[in-house]
Design an enzyme around this catalytic site. Sequence first.
Site, short mmCIF file in Angstrom:
data_model
loop_
_atom_site.label_atom_id
_atom_site.label_comp_id
_atom_site.label_asym_id
_atom_site.label_seq_id
_atom_site.Cartn_x
_atom_site.Cartn_y
_atom_site.Cartn_z
N ARG A 1 0.76 -1.24 -0.06
CA ARG A 1 0.05 -0.23 -0.03
C ARG A 1 0.90 1.32 0.03
NH1 ARG A 1 -5.08 1.45 3.70
NH2 ARG A 1 -5.98 0.34 2.18
N HIS B 1 -7.57 0.74 -6.26
CA HIS B 1 -7.73 0.04 -4.93
C HIS B 1 -8.14 -1.38 -5.58
CE1 HIS B 1 -7.81 -1.38 -0.88
NE2 HIS B 1 -8.58 -0.35 -0.45
N GLN C 1 -10.04 -3.78 -2.97
CA GLN C 1 -11.38 -3.34 -2.60
C GLN C 1 -12.49 -3.72 -3.69
OE1 GLN C 1 -12.38 -1.65 0.30
NE2 GLN C 1 -14.20 -2.26 -0.33
N ASP D 1 -17.64 7.11 -0.50
CA ASP D 1 -15.96 6.91 0.17
C ASP D 1 -15.82 8.22 0.82
OD1 ASP D 1 -13.57 6.21 0.75
OD2 ASP D 1 -12.43 6.27 -0.99
N CYS E 1 -16.42 1.69 1.04
CA CYS E 1 -15.29 0.88 1.27
C CYS E 1 -14.64 0.90 2.70
CB CYS E 1 -14.33 1.40 0.45
SG CYS E 1 -13.73 2.94 0.70
N ARG F 1 -13.57 -8.71 2.06
CA ARG F 1 -12.27 -8.39 1.82
C ARG F 1 -11.31 -9.50 2.14
NH1 ARG F 1 -10.00 -3.26 1.68
NH2 ARG F 1 -7.89 -4.17 1.13
N1 CP Z 1 -11.17 -0.06 2.61
C1 CP Z 1 -9.98 -0.18 3.12
O1 CP Z 1 -8.93 -0.44 2.28
O2 CP Z 1 -9.61 0.04 4.30
P1 CP Z 1 -8.18 0.25 4.98
O3 CP Z 1 -7.94 1.40 4.97
O4 CP Z 1 -8.60 0.30 6.62
O5 CP Z 1 -7.31 -0.90 4.56
N1 NVA Z 2 -9.93 6.85 -0.96
C1 NVA Z 2 -9.44 6.30 0.37
C2 NVA Z 2 -9.73 4.85 0.16
C3 NVA Z 2 -9.42 4.26 1.81
C4 NVA Z 2 -9.72 2.85 1.76
C5 NVA Z 2 -8.30 6.75 0.63
O1 NVA Z 2 -7.24 6.56 -0.48
O2 NVA Z 2 -7.85 7.22 1.49
#
Ligand code: CP
Ligand code: NVA
Length: 309
Positions: free
Chosen positions: A107, A134, A137, A229, A269, A297
């Site tokens: 990530r 993502h 997700q 989101d 999400c 997930r």
């Molecule tokens: N939806 C998601 O990816 O959540 P986190 O940021 O908690 O991993």
């Molecule tokens: N769009 C959000 C998603 C978190 C899972 C971010 O990137 O923070």
Amino acid sequence: MKNLKGKHLVWLHDWSKEEIETVLDTALKMKSDFYAGIQPRPLAGKTLAMIFSKPSTRTRVSFEVAMTQLGGHAIYLGMNDLQIGRGETIADTARVISRYCDGIMIRTFHQSDVETLAKYSRVPVINGLTDLVHPCQALADLMTLREKFGRLSGLTLAYVGDGNNVCHSLMIGGAKMGMEIRAVTPPGYEPKPEITRLSQEHAEKHGGKIVITNDIDQGVKGADVIYTDVWTSMGQEKEREERLKVMRPYQVNGALMTKAGDKALFMHCLPAHRGEEVTDEVADGPQSIIFDQAENRLHVQKALLALVM
Ligand code: CP
Ligand code: NVA
């Protein structure tokens, strides 16, 4: 069923419809087996390295639990744990970690870092979120929709918010599965034109549709699913005040859900900023499936890990 052994998941753009279906079919089977007490351990003795340059609740916990349930092991590596923080290159990091581990989840901010990691890794690399996409997700979301509707083709999902990473992956993945994906955003916050163009190509090929609009009423009308989101994604904190103002009319509340219709399901999400992009009334209401989505997930990533590793 496609053989996915060794395949990277950098983004869903380079996964075929059949490959995505293989993951979804496997995930649904693994989930029902899990509830029946059947737990195979296909990754016994295998290790997943998990690199995180941004925080996470779901991605971190679900990947780690997935590896445990599959009989393997996961290592959490924050940015202060790795020599990347002191200037070691991503390429060398990939070369080294892939001599120890059987898979790498990352990530991070830049999509190009995931591409570099994949280029130099001998083992599959999985994108656990970048500023651009993502994909894990979106796989969990598609699995959840298959569970709820029994199909994906012909469904309409209206994503209400800014054109961010989650929106981008829904557009690419949904278009490939023959869905209509609408991005309903304030002016100036539309999805990246390149993602819109690629998604439209996938939609044309697979009988889906991509709609980009600033009009809330038209955007949500008749949708099977309303999705939102956070308004300020990780890394955009400086823009928070401006975003709060601009996004306010796009809040998913009771009135917006009424416009969509009482059959529409609500997805997010997570994490949710309750009172901003969604009200408690909707998040905790009868149309909400956000915690089934979060649970999936785990199941979809178990399928993904078992298939690529
Ligand atoms: N939806 C998601 O990816 O959540 P986190 O940021 O908690 O991993
Ligand atoms: N769009 C959000 C998603 C978190 C899972 C971010 O990137 O923070």
